[in-house]
Scaffold this motif. Structure first.
Motif, short mmCIF file in Angstrom:
data_model
loop_
_atom_site.label_atom_id
_atom_site.label_comp_id
_atom_site.label_asym_id
_atom_site.label_seq_id
_atom_site.Cartn_x
_atom_site.Cartn_y
_atom_site.Cartn_z
N TRP A 122 5.55 2.31 6.74
CA TRP A 122 5.28 1.07 5.99
C TRP A 122 6.10 0.04 6.07
O TRP A 122 6.11 0.05 7.45
N ALA A 182 0.87 -1.16 -0.03
CA ALA A 182 0.22 0.28 -0.02
C ALA A 182 0.81 1.40 0.09
O ALA A 182 0.00 2.42 -0.60
N ARG A 183 2.22 1.41 0.27
CA ARG A 183 3.03 2.52 0.71
C ARG A 183 3.63 2.45 -0.81
O ARG A 183 4.92 3.30 -0.75
#
Length: 400
Positions: free
Chosen positions: A367, A55-56
């Motif tokens: 993250w 997602a990061r």
């Protein structure tokens, strides 16, 4: 890395850079990584590499574009140490040690004028804005025009990254997501017999079937290690983010193990249907399925005794043995952590929106990535970006 990038961005004698470390010497977690050969980065193609950050990815992509795997290898070569890619694509320094690289790096930084202050634990700010440090000689204050916080996550607290920084910046209005174990093991709840017989044994090769975050069924080859409490290493670390979320949501995560990736269920059924004769079940299993040791132990741990008389049921278990993971191991045991300073609390230059002139870098940001060189590469890239951003901010202030 933030210190080096700041020195380079500012130019000779333009800034004074100091590094404060809570531990008696710098780079202790870096040296710990060296015990595993110091997996610096990975040689896989760019898109596949970026996908490891989940997602990061979008947040980290610009920093990795500026200082990614190839730049990192060139930087290591500039310190006089060559690197090589192993058969898995993982990249290591020649000699597989961290100490020579760290020594060369610190020598270069000191020669450039970077000051190092050991046994200085940061404990926040004084009312006048100076930084507070606790040292063996008492509390000390230090004034800085720009600050890069690179305080680590919460894993391996004995090496300095204990997460104690979180409330210090939360009090200043900075959003911090709870720290969670990443690249971690999971508890299973073995029987005493299995634990005593097989703890420490590697299980390889296997294919792990699991449900991903989107609810899709996935299969991934790898290996892992049986521990006193459950499983860790290899494929377990790779999948740990997904498994951790499933445990948190459902109280458990279930994976299925293919213990014989090179044999079909039909072939196993035919082979196991042969008469056992005077051989033991373990001998018969090894002869007909290729399984031995810990893999047979796993079958005995979970397959009902009566099913060992049915070749089809044994074959089905070999190809899809369910393993229930009931808890992630504590954060102090994890290789790394998820959670930390939310990217939404930072501007595009990694500066805290609530604290102008204060930048964040490394694992203290929210993250995560699997092992394989991805963690170190991103830490280098973020430090590089933060150091340069701090100098740009100072230059803009001077222009104003």
């Amino acid at each position: 890395m933030a210190a080096e990038a700041a020195m380079e961005a500012a130019g000779p004698d333009a800034v004074k850079v100091d590094v404060y470390d809570a531990m008696p010497s710098v780079g202790r977690k870096f040296l710990l990584a060296g015990k595993g050969g110091l997996n610096l980065t990975h040689s896989e193609p760019g898109d596949a590499f970026l996908a490891r950050y989940g997602a990061r990815r979008e947040h980290l992509a610009p920093m990795l574009a500026a200082f990614g795997p190839e730049a990192l290898r060139a930087w290591v070569a500039g310190l006089g140490i060559e690197t090589f890619a192993g058969s898995s694509g993982r990249v290591f320094p020649a000699g597989l040690k961290a100490a020579p690289l760290l020594r060369a790096w610190l020598h270069r930084l000191r020669s450039a004028g970077v000051g190092f202050h050991a046994r200085h634990r940061w404990v926040g700010w004084n009312e006048d804005g100076t930084l507070r440090f606790v040292t063996p000689r008492g509390e000390r204050a230090a004034r800085a025009d720009a600050v890069v916080l690179a305080l680590g996550g919460g894993s391996w607290p004995q090496l300095g990254s204990d997460g104690a920084w979180a409330p210090l910046i939360e009090q200043r209005g900075v959003a911090v997501s709870p720290l969670l174990p990443a690249n971690c093991g999971f508890d299973v709840g073995w029987t005493p017999h299995f634990r005593g017989r097989f703890a420490g044994e590697p299980v390889k090769p296997v294919i792990v079937a699991y449900t991903d975050r989107e609810g899709r069924q996935r299969r991934q080859p790898g290996e892992f290690i049986v521990t006193e409490t459950g499983v860790e290493g290899g494929i377990i670390y790779t999948l740990s983010a997904t498994l951790r979320e499933q445990v948190a949501a459902n109280g458990m995560a279930v994976i299925h193990l293919d213990l014989a990736p090179d044999r079909s269920a039909d072939r196993l059924t035919r082979e196991l249907a042969h008469a056992r004769g005077r051989r033991s079940m373990a001998g018969h299993m090894q002869s007909r399925s290729g399984l031995k040791g810990v893999k047979v132990g796993l079958l005995r741990e979970f397959l009902p005794a009566q099913d060992f008389g049915d070749p089809a049921r044994i074959a089905a278990a070999i190809k899809s043995l369910p393993l229930k993971l009931v808890a992630a191991r504590p954060i102090a045991e994890a290789i790394s952590t998820a959670g930390g300073v939310a990217f939404e609390a930072l501007d595009e230059q990694l500066m805290l929106r609530a604290l102008p002139g204060v930048f964040c870098a490394g694992e203290m940001l929210d993250w995560e990535a699997p092992t394989g060189g991805y963690l170190l590469t991103a830490c280098f890239a973020i430090g590089h970006a933060a150091g340069r951003a701090a100098v740009r901010w100072l230059n803009r202030k001077d222009e104003e």
